[in-house]
Design a protein around this motif. Structure first.
Motif, PDB file in Angstrom:
ATOM      1  N   UNK A   5     -17.162 -35.817  -3.907  1.00 52.72           N
ATOM      2  CA  UNK A   5     -16.401 -36.731  -4.770  1.00 52.72           C
ATOM      3  C   UNK A   5     -17.039 -38.121  -4.769  1.00 52.72           C
ATOM      4  N   UNK A   6     -17.441 -38.564  -3.586  1.00 58.70           N
ATOM      5  CA  UNK A   6     -18.064 -39.888  -3.460  1.00 58.70           C
ATOM      6  C   UNK A   6     -19.337 -39.971  -4.306  1.00 58.70           C
ATOM      7  N   UNK A   7     -20.207 -38.974  -4.165  1.00 56.90           N
ATOM      8  CA  UNK A   7     -21.488 -39.035  -4.888  1.00 56.90           C
ATOM      9  C   UNK A   7     -21.309 -38.819  -6.386  1.00 56.90           C
ATOM     10  N   UNK A   8     -20.262 -38.131  -6.789  1.00 55.92           N
ATOM     11  CA  UNK A   8     -19.959 -38.061  -8.215  1.00 55.92           C
ATOM     12  C   UNK A   8     -19.480 -39.413  -8.734  1.00 55.92           C
ATOM     13  N   UNK A   9     -18.649 -40.069  -7.966  1.00 52.68           N
ATOM     14  CA  UNK A   9     -18.102 -41.354  -8.397  1.00 52.68           C
ATOM     15  C   UNK A   9     -19.169 -42.447  -8.426  1.00 52.68           C
ATOM     16  N   UNK A  10     -20.051 -42.440  -7.433  1.00 47.91           N
ATOM     17  CA  UNK A  10     -21.033 -43.519  -7.298  1.00 47.91           C
ATOM     18  C   UNK A  10     -22.463 -43.032  -7.574  1.00 47.91           C
ATOM     19  N   UNK A  11     -22.589 -42.025  -8.404  1.00 51.11           N
ATOM     20  CA  UNK A  11     -23.897 -41.411  -8.649  1.00 51.11           C
ATOM     21  C   UNK A  11     -24.935 -42.412  -9.141  1.00 51.11           C
ATOM     22  N   UNK A  12     -24.564 -43.238 -10.105  1.00 49.78           N
ATOM     23  CA  UNK A  12     -25.553 -44.158 -10.685  1.00 49.78           C
ATOM     24  C   UNK A  12     -26.034 -45.202  -9.675  1.00 49.78           C
ATOM     25  N   UNK A  13     -25.129 -45.944  -9.004  1.00 54.17           N
ATOM     26  CA  UNK A  13     -25.639 -46.916  -8.017  1.00 54.17           C
ATOM     27  C   UNK A  13     -26.395 -46.252  -6.868  1.00 54.17           C
ATOM     28  N   UNK A  14     -25.965 -45.059  -6.436  1.00 48.79           N
ATOM     29  CA  UNK A  14     -26.680 -44.374  -5.362  1.00 48.79           C
ATOM     30  C   UNK A  14     -28.082 -43.974  -5.837  1.00 48.79           C
ATOM     31  N   UNK A  15     -28.157 -43.471  -7.055  1.00 45.57           N
ATOM     32  CA  UNK A  15     -29.455 -43.114  -7.636  1.00 45.57           C
ATOM     33  C   UNK A  15     -30.379 -44.333  -7.652  1.00 45.57           C
ATOM     34  N   UNK A  16     -29.874 -45.435  -8.172  1.00 50.28           N
ATOM     35  CA  UNK A  16     -30.694 -46.644  -8.302  1.00 50.28           C
ATOM     36  C   UNK A  16     -31.153 -47.177  -6.952  1.00 50.28           C
ATOM     37  N   UNK A  17     -30.308 -47.012  -5.932  1.00 54.48           N
ATOM     38  CA  UNK A  17     -30.619 -47.541  -4.598  1.00 54.48           C
ATOM     39  C   UNK A  17     -31.676 -46.700  -3.881  1.00 54.48           C
ATOM     40  N   UNK A  18     -31.725 -45.401  -4.195  1.00 60.80           N
ATOM     41  CA  UNK A  18     -32.568 -44.497  -3.403  1.00 60.80           C
ATOM     42  C   UNK A  18     -33.782 -43.934  -4.133  1.00 60.80           C
ATOM     43  N   UNK A  19     -33.818 -44.004  -5.453  1.00 62.60           N
ATOM     44  CA  UNK A  19     -34.840 -43.272  -6.215  1.00 62.60           C
ATOM     45  C   UNK A  19     -36.261 -43.734  -5.903  1.00 62.60           C
ATOM     46  N   UNK A  20     -36.451 -44.997  -5.534  1.00 65.04           N
ATOM     47  CA  UNK A  20     -37.803 -45.515  -5.303  1.00 65.04           C
ATOM     48  C   UNK A  20     -38.182 -45.592  -3.831  1.00 65.04           C
ATOM     49  N   UNK A  21     -37.320 -45.106  -2.940  1.00 68.06           N
ATOM     50  CA  UNK A  21     -37.635 -45.143  -1.505  1.00 68.06           C
ATOM     51  C   UNK A  21     -38.862 -44.268  -1.226  1.00 68.06           C
ATOM     52  N   UNK A  22     -39.731 -44.751  -0.363  1.00 63.90           N
ATOM     53  CA  UNK A  22     -40.973 -44.033  -0.061  1.00 63.90           C
ATOM     54  C   UNK A  22     -40.809 -43.254   1.249  1.00 63.90           C
TER      55      UNK A  22
END
Length: 198
Positions: A5-22
């Motif tokens: 439920x959490x990741x569905x609700x906050x999918x966009x900010x979580x995506x933006x925060x983690x997508x470029x991590x190396x």
């Protein structure tokens, strides 16, 4: 709310925060143990970031996540389908050379962790490689709307001893790669599926 439920609700900010991590340095020991053209499961793939990195090594990657909105974002990022299913729904048998579970098991209670590890062992070929990471610490409860279970090295070794099919290759610590989180320490686990009778 549960973690899905959490990741569905906050999918966009979580995506933006983690997508470029190396994750390249952490991924390297895992990659070096896999055969050429390996079949790899990216468990809890999130943004699809690591699926893309693993594909660059020439592996055939199956991305899987339990949060539908996260899956949709990942599909845009990697330009292909993502398996949308919970860990409970997984039913793989002798399919993968490697399983990559980067920060994917941090929300599992002790009984769930054991159940998922059994499923992952079944999903691996003989001599298959499993990587997973958990936070180092003593949290065991709800923090910021999600359940977290942290571990010590001793607790992880004790857990892995319950599974004679898993031979520990390495267990090491790293700092969080996300900006502003260098104080957070992760425990990284690399194990191989073996025949316990041999």
């Amino acid at each position: 709310m549960d973690s899905i439920d959490y990741y569905n609700r906050y999918a966009v900010p979580y995506y933006e925060k983690t997508v470029d991590a190396d994750m390249g340095e952490v991924m390297k020991p895992f990659v070096e143990l896999l055969p050429e053209n390996a079949e790899v499961l990216d468990l809890g793939c999130g943004s699809g970031r690591d699926t893309l990195a693993l594909e660059e090594y020439g592996f055939y990657v199956t991305p899987l996540d339990g949060a539908e909105k996260m899956c949709r974002l990942a599909e845009v990022n990697i330009d292909r389908d993502v398996l949308c299913m919970t860990y409970d729904e997984m039913d793989f048998d002798d399919v993968f050379d490697g399983i990559w579970a980067c920060a994917s098991l941090v929300h599992l209670r002790d009984d769930q962790m054991r159940s998922v590890l059994k499923k992952l062992i079944l999903a691996l070929h003989e001599d298959g490689i499993l990587y997973f990471s958990v936070r180092k610490g003593d949290r065991d409860g709800i923090y910021g709307e999600r359940y977290f279970r942290d571990y010590t090295k001793r607790e992880l070794y004790d857990l892995l001893e319950e599974f004679p099919q898993l031979k520990v290759i390495d267990l090491w610590t790293t700092q969080d790669v996300l900006p502003g989180r260098q104080d957070r320490v992760w425990l990284n686990v690399l194990v191989k599926k073996v025949d316990p009778e041999v």
